[in-house]
Design a protein around this motif. Structure first.
Motif, PDB file in Angstrom:
ATOM      1  N   ASP A 107      47.579  40.756 109.722  1.00 53.41           N
ATOM      2  CA  ASP A 107      46.487  40.270 110.555  1.00 53.41           C
ATOM      3  C   ASP A 107      47.057  39.667 111.829  1.00 53.41           C
ATOM      4  OD1 ASP A 107      47.565  37.816 109.795  1.00 53.41           O
ATOM      5  OD2 ASP A 107      46.049  37.465 108.254  1.00 53.41           O
ATOM      6  N   ALA A 108      46.258  38.865 112.527  1.00 53.07           N
ATOM      7  CA  ALA A 108      46.698  38.304 113.804  1.00 53.07           C
ATOM      8  C   ALA A 108      47.931  37.419 113.641  1.00 53.07           C
ATOM      9  CB  ALA A 108      45.551  37.513 114.442  1.00 53.07           C
ATOM     10  N   ASP A 155      41.758  31.448 108.132  1.00 52.68           N
ATOM     11  CA  ASP A 155      40.503  32.160 108.411  1.00 52.68           C
ATOM     12  C   ASP A 155      39.935  31.759 109.767  1.00 52.68           C
ATOM     13  OD1 ASP A 155      40.300  33.711 106.054  1.00 52.68           O
ATOM     14  OD2 ASP A 155      39.679  31.940 104.945  1.00 52.68           O
ATOM     15  N   ALA A 156      39.979  30.467 110.077  1.00 54.06           N
ATOM     16  CA  ALA A 156      39.471  30.007 111.376  1.00 54.06           C
ATOM     17  C   ALA A 156      40.315  30.556 112.519  1.00 54.06           C
ATOM     18  CB  ALA A 156      39.451  28.482 111.423  1.00 54.06           C
ATOM     19  N   ILE A 157      41.626  30.621 112.306  1.00 54.68           N
ATOM     20  CA  ILE A 157      42.520  31.155 113.335  1.00 54.68           C
ATOM     21  C   ILE A 157      42.198  32.617 113.602  1.00 54.68           C
ATOM     22  CG2 ILE A 157      44.924  31.794 113.814  1.00 54.68           C
ATOM     23  CD1 ILE A 157      45.731  29.225 112.285  1.00 54.68           C
ATOM     24  N   LYS A 158      41.977  33.388 112.541  1.00 56.60           N
ATOM     25  CA  LYS A 158      41.670  34.812 112.716  1.00 56.60           C
ATOM     26  C   LYS A 158      40.310  35.007 113.369  1.00 56.60           C
ATOM     27  CE  LYS A 158      42.587  36.022 108.409  1.00 56.60           C
ATOM     28  NZ  LYS A 158      42.805  36.891 107.228  1.00 56.60           N
ATOM     29  N   ARG A 159      39.339  34.152 113.042  1.00 57.77           N
ATOM     30  CA  ARG A 159      38.023  34.265 113.677  1.00 57.77           C
ATOM     31  C   ARG A 159      38.106  33.983 115.170  1.00 57.77           C
ATOM     32  NH1 ARG A 159      36.263  31.191 109.273  1.00 57.77           N
ATOM     33  NH2 ARG A 159      35.924  29.391 110.614  1.00 57.77           N
ATOM     34  N   ASP A 204      37.690  44.108 110.153  1.00 61.76           N
ATOM     35  CA  ASP A 204      38.253  43.026 109.324  1.00 61.76           C
ATOM     36  C   ASP A 204      39.524  42.428 109.920  1.00 61.76           C
ATOM     37  OD1 ASP A 204      39.941  45.130 108.919  1.00 61.76           O
ATOM     38  OD2 ASP A 204      39.742  45.207 106.751  1.00 61.76           O
ATOM     39  N   GLY A 205      39.867  42.817 111.155  1.00 61.19           N
ATOM     40  CA  GLY A 205      40.954  42.166 111.868  1.00 61.19           C
ATOM     41  C   GLY A 205      42.330  42.388 111.279  1.00 61.19           C
ATOM     42  N   HIS A 206      42.664  43.627 110.903  1.00 58.83           N
ATOM     43  CA  HIS A 206      44.023  43.873 110.437  1.00 58.83           C
ATOM     44  C   HIS A 206      44.591  45.101 111.125  1.00 58.83           C
ATOM     45  CE1 HIS A 206      42.437  47.019 107.699  1.00 58.83           C
ATOM     46  NE2 HIS A 206      43.677  47.465 107.658  1.00 58.83           N
ATOM     47  N   PHE A 207      45.931  45.221 111.083  1.00 58.34           N
ATOM     48  CA  PHE A 207      46.603  46.373 111.673  1.00 58.34           C
ATOM     49  C   PHE A 207      47.441  47.057 110.602  1.00 58.34           C
ATOM     50  CE2 PHE A 207      49.646  42.883 112.215  1.00 58.34           C
ATOM     51  CZ  PHE A 207      50.838  43.451 111.778  1.00 58.34           C
ATOM     52  N   ALA A 217      34.125  40.789 122.560  1.00 55.24           N
ATOM     53  CA  ALA A 217      33.169  39.697 122.333  1.00 55.24           C
ATOM     54  C   ALA A 217      33.849  38.555 121.605  1.00 55.24           C
ATOM     55  CB  ALA A 217      31.980  40.204 121.515  1.00 55.24           C
ATOM     56  N   LEU A 218      33.290  37.363 121.746  1.00 55.97           N
ATOM     57  CA  LEU A 218      33.748  36.249 120.924  1.00 55.97           C
ATOM     58  C   LEU A 218      33.462  36.574 119.469  1.00 55.97           C
ATOM     59  CD1 LEU A 218      32.597  33.114 122.969  1.00 55.97           C
ATOM     60  CD2 LEU A 218      34.757  34.371 123.093  1.00 55.97           C
ATOM     61  N   GLY A 219      34.351  36.118 118.592  1.00 54.86           N
ATOM     62  CA  GLY A 219      34.242  36.457 117.176  1.00 54.86           C
ATOM     63  C   GLY A 219      33.071  35.773 116.494  1.00 54.86           C
TER      64      GLY A 219
END
Length: 362
Positions: free
Chosen positions: A72-73, A12-16, A59-62, A235-237
């Motif tokens: 995700d990332a 979660d921290a990595i994706k943020r 939500d950061g997905h493709f 922007a920063l997450g």
């Protein structure tokens, strides 16, 4: 399992810390807007002639509607670079679970108003580096001048430019790389002398900071061109702070602007303005407007702007006064149009007079 990668890395921290839109664009995949928070491009995972690769910013997905690739990332890096889960996490700046810098619970969204002392020092250093770089970049300065922003506005708002290399060099000398990665300013694996390269998240963008109490707590960046190849803004997450909150807090009049350059134009015109950098701002975050007798809405005339105006009217009641700008214009457009400033203040004077009449009638 105690030794599993999922337990050794805080996904979660990595994706943020890694915007998927920025990650995909940074790999040379051209994305175009396909709706609110949605981007479309050619899929990198199969021969794609018609864009079928969609990135969902919210939500950061493709998802690819051609080959079915989804994730995700971390999944993107695993597929793109043909590496395993742990290596993908490492390349995205993930760290094996040692004591966490971020005291927030796992999965919590970063609150930029709650930076630690160490984080604040790094954010202030980044702001100083970006500001220094801006005055060396003629393309960025020319774009700001074209948008009608005087030098005093650029300096007062702390605008800068991320050149893609200076921030890492500056922080490497001061042992701030790991904090910068945690904050999302840098991404990549190379924190040590033998590590791979780190990349600036906002590289190639004019950077607009949110300033609180003389310090910088957040950044949003825009490419110095009217038709950028990738996302217009990045922007920063985490939970976005309200841009310009200190300028509007405690004022009897406040101006809600939709976009970043709308807000900068309002500042140039001496208005106590703020911006959510979009159209969404929950009611529970509007407490700083308690002293305001009137909040003028300066929103775009598109469907999203109109829907936002209706939401703010429901929350602010009689204090809400939308200003209807000329058809097809936003405040930033007026800022670079001859006579645009005078046109806006005529509209504002009429709105103030109308409100005065209503007050007398009550």
């Amino acid at each position: 399992m105690a030794g599993s990668p999922e337990q050794r890395y805080d996904v979660d921290a990595i994706k943020r810390a890694n915007s998927l839109v920025a990650l995909v664009s940074g790999e040379g995949i051209r994305l175009r807007p396909a709706g609110p928070g949605k981007w479309l491009g050619l899929c990198p995972f199969h021969p794609d002639r018609q864009p079928s690769f969609t990135v969902y910013e919210e939500d950061g997905h493709f998802h690819c509607f051609g080959c079915g690739a989804h994730g995700d990332a971390v999944d993107f890096v695993m597929r793109r670079e043909n590496v395993g889960f742990a290596e993908a996490c490492r390349r995205l700046g993930g760290m094996a679970t040692a004591p966490r810098r971020d005291p927030s619970p796992v999965g919590a969204e970063r609150r930029w108003e709650r930076l630690s002392l160490e984080e604040q020092v790094v954010m202030n250093a980044a702001a100083a580096v970006y500001q220094h770089n801006l005055w060396r970049n003629q393309r960025a300065l020319a774009y700001l001048a074209k948008r009608g922003l005087a030098e005093w506005v650029v300096r007062a708002c702390g605008l800068g430019y991320a050149d893609g290399r200076s921030l890492e060099a500056h922080l490497r000398r001061r042992c701030g790389l790991s904090v910068a990665r945690d904050l999302g300013l840098l991404r990549g694996a190379g924190a040590g002398a033998d590590g791979g390269p780190l990349r600036e998240t906002l590289a190639g963008r004019i950077v607009v900071p949110e300033l609180r109490g003389g310090g910088c707590i957040w950044f949003i960046g825009r490419g110095p061109q009217d038709t950028p190849a990738g996302p217009k803004y990045l922007a920063l997450g985490g939970k976005r702070p309200i841009l310009g909150q200190e300028r509007a807090a405690g004022r009897r009049e406040a101006f809600l602007c939709e976009g970043v350059f709308d807000w900068l134009t309002a500042v140039a015109w001496g208005l106590p303005a703020f911006s959510p950098c979009g159209t969404h701002l929950p009611a529970e975050r509007l407490g700083f407007l308690a002293p305001a007798r009137v909040v003028y809405g300066v929103l775009d005339a598109d469907p999203a702007g109109k829907a936002a105006a209706a939401r703010f009217a429901a929350v602010l009641g009689e204090r809400w006064r939308p200003l209807l700008l000329p058809e097809g214009s936003d405040l930033g457009d007026l800022g670079r149009r001859p006579g645009g400033r005078q046109e806006f203040f005529r509209l504002l004077a009429a709105a103030r007079a109308e409100r005065g009449k209503e007050g007398q009638g009550g």
